[in-house]
Write an enzyme that holds these catalytic residues in place. Structure first.
Site, mmCIF file in Angstrom:
data_model
loop_
_atom_site.group_PDB
_atom_site.id
_atom_site.type_symbol
_atom_site.label_atom_id
_atom_site.label_comp_id
_atom_site.label_asym_id
_atom_site.label_seq_id
_atom_site.Cartn_x
_atom_site.Cartn_y
_atom_site.Cartn_z
ATOM 1 N N ASP A 1 -5.392 -7.651 -3.922
ATOM 2 C CA ASP A 1 -5.795 -7.444 -2.531
ATOM 3 C C ASP A 1 -7.133 -8.100 -2.197
ATOM 4 O O ASP A 1 -7.218 -9.312 -2.067
ATOM 5 C CB ASP A 1 -5.787 -5.952 -2.226
ATOM 6 C CG ASP A 1 -5.781 -5.645 -0.732
ATOM 7 O OD1 ASP A 1 -5.895 -6.586 0.077
ATOM 8 O OD2 ASP A 1 -5.674 -4.472 -0.364
ATOM 9 N N HIS B 1 0.819 -1.220 0.000
ATOM 10 C CA HIS B 1 0.000 0.000 0.000
ATOM 11 C C HIS B 1 0.851 1.268 0.000
ATOM 12 O O HIS B 1 0.853 2.000 -0.972
ATOM 13 C CB HIS B 1 -1.011 0.032 1.145
ATOM 14 C CG HIS B 1 -1.993 -1.076 1.107
ATOM 15 N ND1 HIS B 1 -2.774 -1.335 0.005
ATOM 16 C CD2 HIS B 1 -2.318 -2.025 2.036
ATOM 17 C CE1 HIS B 1 -3.548 -2.384 0.247
ATOM 18 N NE2 HIS B 1 -3.284 -2.831 1.459
#
Length: 430
Positions: free
Chosen positions: A324, A269
């Protein structure tokens, strides 16, 4: 005998080229690439109307979250949604999970990945059991990947605290596998159960899920064993605020100080990582894995990559991509939004361009070479010695109408969806 493929076009690292023959050995690795191959060359399998890219490498997946698709997308008046409200919905799914259900969802996600040209997945696996404190769900991930025919790096996750210095919540107790000694015993047991095209990586979920001593200890043992190390970093502002309050430093700074190095680390991230911390991490040998679709879905924000590129030049293979939460499985979309997110935040175009001013090759590197580096596998390129992992492009797809050899990659990344992908090969097997 060497098997030989020849597509109409093959990506050779800088461009698509015609009349490229790829020799594949009995082990499923690329033996040779070029117009003429070895004297042991067998019959040529021609892939008419098709182009070959290196198979996409999905660095960050939570396969069980495929079960949330289409859920949690309604927001009553006066009740703003956020990552934290989404997390509660995800915990609700966690509490319903059984071995059969996690196997079913993981297989579904992995098959969708193969159809989208993804040939390797890094499964960031922290849902270990149904509350018994064992690792009974781990084998289901291995079985699902083997059945789907996808290359798997099982990123076995250490998860001991529910926040910095906080106990685990009821749902989080399903993530706990014990202390570091127990974690490494499970890693040893998993090594004995890996199938072909499966390997391991070490993970601490985040600075929220372990103390800094445990984080550093697991990283150093991972490096001693030659394993890659992954961790969620700075997806949310609250994580930064909590870390500053507890340790007097940001999560990225805490990570680097605890580990003493960025080598072999993938930070997932980096949504709110400062340009200075990001430069320290990437210049130190780390990889940043960005998950644009999920980060957009959760309202996480946008990582500041454009400023790093402006100051340091092309990010080369230091970026990787992941699906994800698997709310959408399309690596073309992840590549596209890696660039588009930076365009939106900077109000400029070509934010992630290379030294030639091209963007598409940078995005493809993140989806292939950067991912392979992050997961420690010999893939992501069509070159001798690498695994024969390919994404197969349909040159007759209407979304690509008007392509020329020089524009094909841009047409694909910026103008097409999964319909342009005919399938994929893993280890020489379609």
């Amino acid at each position: 005998m060497t098997r030989v493929l020849e597509a109409d076009l093959t990506w050779t690292g800088k461009r698509f080229e015609p009349k490229v023959r790829i020799g594949i050995d009995a082990d499923g690795r690329i033996e040779s690439v070029g117009p003429h191959l070895t004297s042991n060359e067998g019959p040529i399998q021609r892939l008419a109307g098709q182009a070959l890219l290196p198979g996409f490498v999905n660095v960050h997946s939570h396969a069980f979250q495929r079960g949330l698709r289409g859920r949690g997308e309604t927001f009553p008046a006066g009740a703003a949604g956020s990552f934290w409200t989404w997390r509660e919905a995800m915990y609700g799914l966690v509490e319903t999970m059984t071995r059969d259900r996690i196997l079913e969802l993981s297989y579904q996600a992995f098959r969708e990945m193969r159809a989208a040209g993804i040939t390797t997945v890094g499964e960031f696996h922290y849902l270990h059991h149904a509350g018994r404190g064992d690792f009974s769900f781990d084998d289901e991930i291995l079985a699902a990947a083997q059945s789907a025919g996808i290359r798997l790096v099982l990123l076995e996750t250490y998860y001991r605290t529910g926040g910095i210095g906080q106990p685990l919540s009821p749902a989080q107790k399903r993530f706990n596998g014990g202390d570091p000694a127990n974690y490494w015993l499970q890693m040893l047991a998993l090594r004995e159960r890996l199938s072909r095209h499966q390997s391991l990586g070490a993970v601490v979920h985040s600075v929220r899920a372990a103390d800094l001593g445990e984080l550093g200890e697991i990283y150093r043992e991972a490096r001693r064993q030659g394993l890659v190390f992954h961790i969620h970093v700075e997806e949310q502002q609250k994580e930064i605020e909590d870390c500053l309050a507890a340790y007097g430093k940001t999560p990225m700074a805490a990570l680097l100080d605890a580990c003493g190095s960025a080598e072999g680390i993938t930070a997932v991230h980096c949504t709110h990582t400062s340009p200075e911390d990001l430069a320290r991490f990437l210049d130190g040998g780390g990889t940043a894995c960005i998950c644009p679709t999920t980060e957009g879905n959760l309202g996480d924000g946008l990582p500041d990559l454009a400023r790093f590129v402006a100051a340091h030049g092309e990010p080369a293979a230091r970026l990787a991509l992941g699906t994800d939460s698997n709310a959408r499985i399309s690596f073309l979309e992840e590549m596209r939004w890696l660039e588009y997110g930076q365009r939106v935040s900077t109000e400029t175009r070509g934010a992630l361009r290379d030294t030639n001013g091209a963007v598409a090759p940078v995005l493809l590197k993140a989806a292939t070479i950067g991912g392979a580096r992050s997961l420690g596998i010999e893939a992501g390129e069509i070159r001798p010695g690498a695994w024969a992992d390919f994404a197969v492009i349909d040159l007759g797809c209407p979304e690509l109408d008007g392509w020329e050899t020089e524009t094909l990659l841009d047409s694909l990344i910026f103008g097409a969806g999964n319909g342009a992908i005919l399938g994929s090969w893993v280890g020489g097997v379609p």
